[in-house]
Design a protein around this motif. Structure first.
Motif, PDB file in Angstrom:
ATOM      1  N   HIS A 132      65.630  61.673  16.095  1.00  0.00           N
ATOM      2  CA  HIS A 132      66.387  61.228  17.182  1.00  0.00           C
ATOM      3  C   HIS A 132      67.463  60.274  17.077  1.00  0.00           C
ATOM      4  CE1 HIS A 132      63.561  63.980  19.241  1.00  0.00           C
ATOM      5  NE2 HIS A 132      64.315  63.757  20.513  1.00  0.00           N
ATOM      6  N   ARG A 133      67.445  59.748  15.565  1.00  0.00           N
ATOM      7  CA  ARG A 133      68.421  58.734  15.196  1.00  0.00           C
ATOM      8  C   ARG A 133      68.321  57.578  16.217  1.00  0.00           C
ATOM      9  NH1 ARG A 133      68.693  62.164  11.837  1.00  0.00           N
ATOM     10  NH2 ARG A 133      70.362  63.098  10.885  1.00  0.00           N
ATOM     11  N   ALA A 134      67.123  56.972  16.146  1.00  0.00           N
ATOM     12  CA  ALA A 134      66.737  55.820  17.072  1.00  0.00           C
ATOM     13  C   ALA A 134      67.680  54.569  16.748  1.00  0.00           C
ATOM     14  CB  ALA A 134      65.318  55.427  17.030  1.00  0.00           C
ATOM     15  N   GLU A 135      68.333  53.992  17.739  1.00  0.00           N
ATOM     16  CA  GLU A 135      68.903  52.683  17.430  1.00  0.00           C
ATOM     17  C   GLU A 135      68.071  51.668  16.606  1.00  0.00           C
ATOM     18  OE1 GLU A 135      71.909  49.956  19.927  1.00  0.00           O
ATOM     19  OE2 GLU A 135      70.348  50.784  20.851  1.00  0.00           O
ATOM     20  N   ALA A 136      66.937  51.433  17.050  1.00  0.00           N
ATOM     21  CA  ALA A 136      65.915  50.726  16.480  1.00  0.00           C
ATOM     22  C   ALA A 136      64.586  51.099  16.625  1.00  0.00           C
ATOM     23  CB  ALA A 136      66.173  49.203  17.155  1.00  0.00           C
ATOM     24  N   ILE A 137      63.501  50.346  16.014  1.00  0.00           N
ATOM     25  CA  ILE A 137      62.162  50.893  16.272  1.00  0.00           C
ATOM     26  C   ILE A 137      61.426  49.824  16.395  1.00  0.00           C
ATOM     27  CG2 ILE A 137      60.473  52.048  14.955  1.00  0.00           C
ATOM     28  CD1 ILE A 137      62.474  53.990  15.216  1.00  0.00           C
ATOM     29  N   ILE A 138      60.420  49.858  17.186  1.00  0.00           N
ATOM     30  CA  ILE A 138      59.383  48.571  17.671  1.00  0.00           C
ATOM     31  C   ILE A 138      57.982  49.147  17.189  1.00  0.00           C
ATOM     32  CG2 ILE A 138      58.456  46.909  19.391  1.00  0.00           C
ATOM     33  CD1 ILE A 138      61.259  47.294  20.816  1.00  0.00           C
ATOM     34  N   ILE A 139      57.197  48.882  16.438  1.00  0.00           N
ATOM     35  CA  ILE A 139      55.897  49.294  16.144  1.00  0.00           C
ATOM     36  C   ILE A 139      55.005  48.108  16.590  1.00  0.00           C
ATOM     37  CG2 ILE A 139      54.540  49.789  14.142  1.00  0.00           C
ATOM     38  CD1 ILE A 139      56.699  50.797  12.348  1.00  0.00           C
ATOM     39  N   LEU A 140      54.159  48.906  17.374  1.00  0.00           N
ATOM     40  CA  LEU A 140      53.198  48.089  17.931  1.00  0.00           C
ATOM     41  C   LEU A 140      51.772  47.682  17.234  1.00  0.00           C
ATOM     42  CD1 LEU A 140      52.773  49.523  21.772  1.00  0.00           C
ATOM     43  CD2 LEU A 140      54.531  48.112  20.529  1.00  0.00           C
ATOM     44  N   SER A 141      50.935  46.657  17.605  1.00  0.00           N
ATOM     45  CA  SER A 141      49.809  46.500  16.586  1.00  0.00           C
ATOM     46  C   SER A 141      48.934  47.675  16.673  1.00  0.00           C
ATOM     47  CB  SER A 141      49.086  45.239  17.403  1.00  0.00           C
ATOM     48  OG  SER A 141      48.645  45.705  18.759  1.00  0.00           O
ATOM     49  N   GLY A 142      47.851  47.775  15.938  1.00  0.00           N
ATOM     50  CA  GLY A 142      47.087  48.845  15.776  1.00  0.00           C
ATOM     51  C   GLY A 142      47.058  49.533  14.284  1.00  0.00           C
ATOM     52  N   SER A 143      47.141  51.001  14.356  1.00  0.00           N
ATOM     53  CA  SER A 143      47.474  51.269  12.887  1.00  0.00           C
ATOM     54  C   SER A 143      48.072  52.380  12.677  1.00  0.00           C
ATOM     55  CB  SER A 143      45.707  52.097  12.640  1.00  0.00           C
ATOM     56  OG  SER A 143      45.654  52.944  13.824  1.00  0.00           O
TER      57      SER A 143
END
Length: 346
Positions: A132-143
């Motif tokens: 989807h060619r994301a403009e940016a990625i935000i990765i949450l806590s967890g695994s």
């Protein structure tokens, strides 16, 4: 004689849903297709009379600009991937919702990517992330595994991580060690000496930091400190750890739980199975301050992570990275506030 439609045994054809096109607007307004495009392009030049005709036709037809297609053509999708494992659980659910709101306010399109927990699910989520060619990625806590971060970085996508440490990424983290030391100090000052911290076998960076900081602070104050763990950092993990703790000969008199879900499971076991009073027999502090913490059944004293604050800090870092791609990684630390309720009063 029946003049109605003949039933030939075939199901009626399903009509394909079609969105109103810019070409239809142009025809109704009596203008060119490019005039419609200019009308809906900020800063583009178009005569006032033409603009008025286009807007009137668009309103009549119910036309809306296809922002997604426009973004793809401009190589700016405005899609932002929110990556999480089990995003429906506990604080992560509230943080994901807050991120979606903050991104929509910005004009972005949030897309939640649940990594799943099987190899097949992980591969499908990775394909979605890049496809989807994301403009940016935000990765949450967890695994979410490191492979997600490596994939984003290889494709040059700006990356913000929340609640974990990763090289070459911008970070938002809670003050885990500060809160854990505060919990141990508060227990010791109230005369509690048999302290326990409950984490989980999931071993996420935030959980590990809370466990180690609590034990270190307790021991420096002359109290004994034990680490207990359930299978995961959820309600059942608290139940499992609670049953083990309260069946032992020497029981803890104060417990710091690495999150509120663990605390809820522990408190139910303490009161309903071990017949202990909270806080008289055992004091409990949680972490997160999810809405259920204030329920009459729990009245949990806990450290509050504000999902709205965390989300906005993450979006701010993302915008900074998009504007300055070569700047060094930035780091935001949000110190939680201790919310006092009935499960422990310092």
């Amino acid at each position: 004689m029946n003049d109605g439609p003949v039933n030939d045994g075939k199901a009626p054809k399903k009509e394909r849903m079609r969105f109103v096109s810019a070409e239809q607007v142009a025809q109704l307004a009596g203008v060119s297709r490019s005039a419609v495009s200019r009308t809906f392009t900020p800063g583009a030049s178009v005569a006032a009379a033409t603009r008025e005709k286009v807007l009137r036709a668009a309103k009549e037809l119910g036309y809306h600009v296809n922002d997604l297609a426009r973004g793809v053509l401009a190589n700016q999708s405005r899609l932002v991937g929110i990556v999480a494992t089990r995003p429906e659980v506990g604080f992560r659910a509230h943080l994901a919702a807050a991120l979606a709101k903050a991104l929509i306010r910005r004009g972005s399109f949030p897309i939640l990517i649940n990594t799943g927990q099987t190899e097949e699910e992980l591969l499908a989520a990775q394909k979605m992330l890049i496809g989807h060619r994301a403009e940016a990625i935000i990765i949450l806590s967890g695994s979410p595994p490191p492979s997600f971060l490596e994939l984003a970085q290889r494709n040059g996508q700006p990356l913000v991580v929340i609640g974990r440490s990763e090289p070459d990424a911008d970070h938002v983290r809670a003050g885990n060690s500060e809160a854990s030391r505060m919990a141990a100090t508060a227990f010791c000052k109230s005369g509690r000496r048999r302290l326990t911290v409950i984490g989980s076998n999931s071993g996420t960076p935030a959980i590990v930091e809370r466990e180690s900081a609590f034990v270190s602070a307790a021991e420096s104050l002359g109290a004994s400190a034990v680490v207990a763990r359930g299978g995961d950092s959820d309600y059942q993990g608290g139940v499992t750890a609670g049953r083990a703790l309260f069946s032992a000969r020497i029981k803890p008199d104060a417990i710091f739980c690495a999150n509120d879900l663990i605390a809820f499971g522990l408190m139910d076991v303490a009161r309903l199975e071990a017949r202990l009073r909270i806080p008289e027999d055992v004091a409990v502090i949680g972490f997160d301050d999810v809405p259920e913490s204030a329920w009459l059944s729990y009245q949990l004293t806990t450290f509050r992570q504000d999902p709205l604050v965390m989300a906005q800090r993450a979006v701010d870092l993302m915008e900074r990275r998009l504007e300055n791609p070569d700047s060094p990684p930035a780091y935001e630390r949000v110190i939680p506030e201790l919310i006092i309720r009935q499960s422990f009063k310092p």
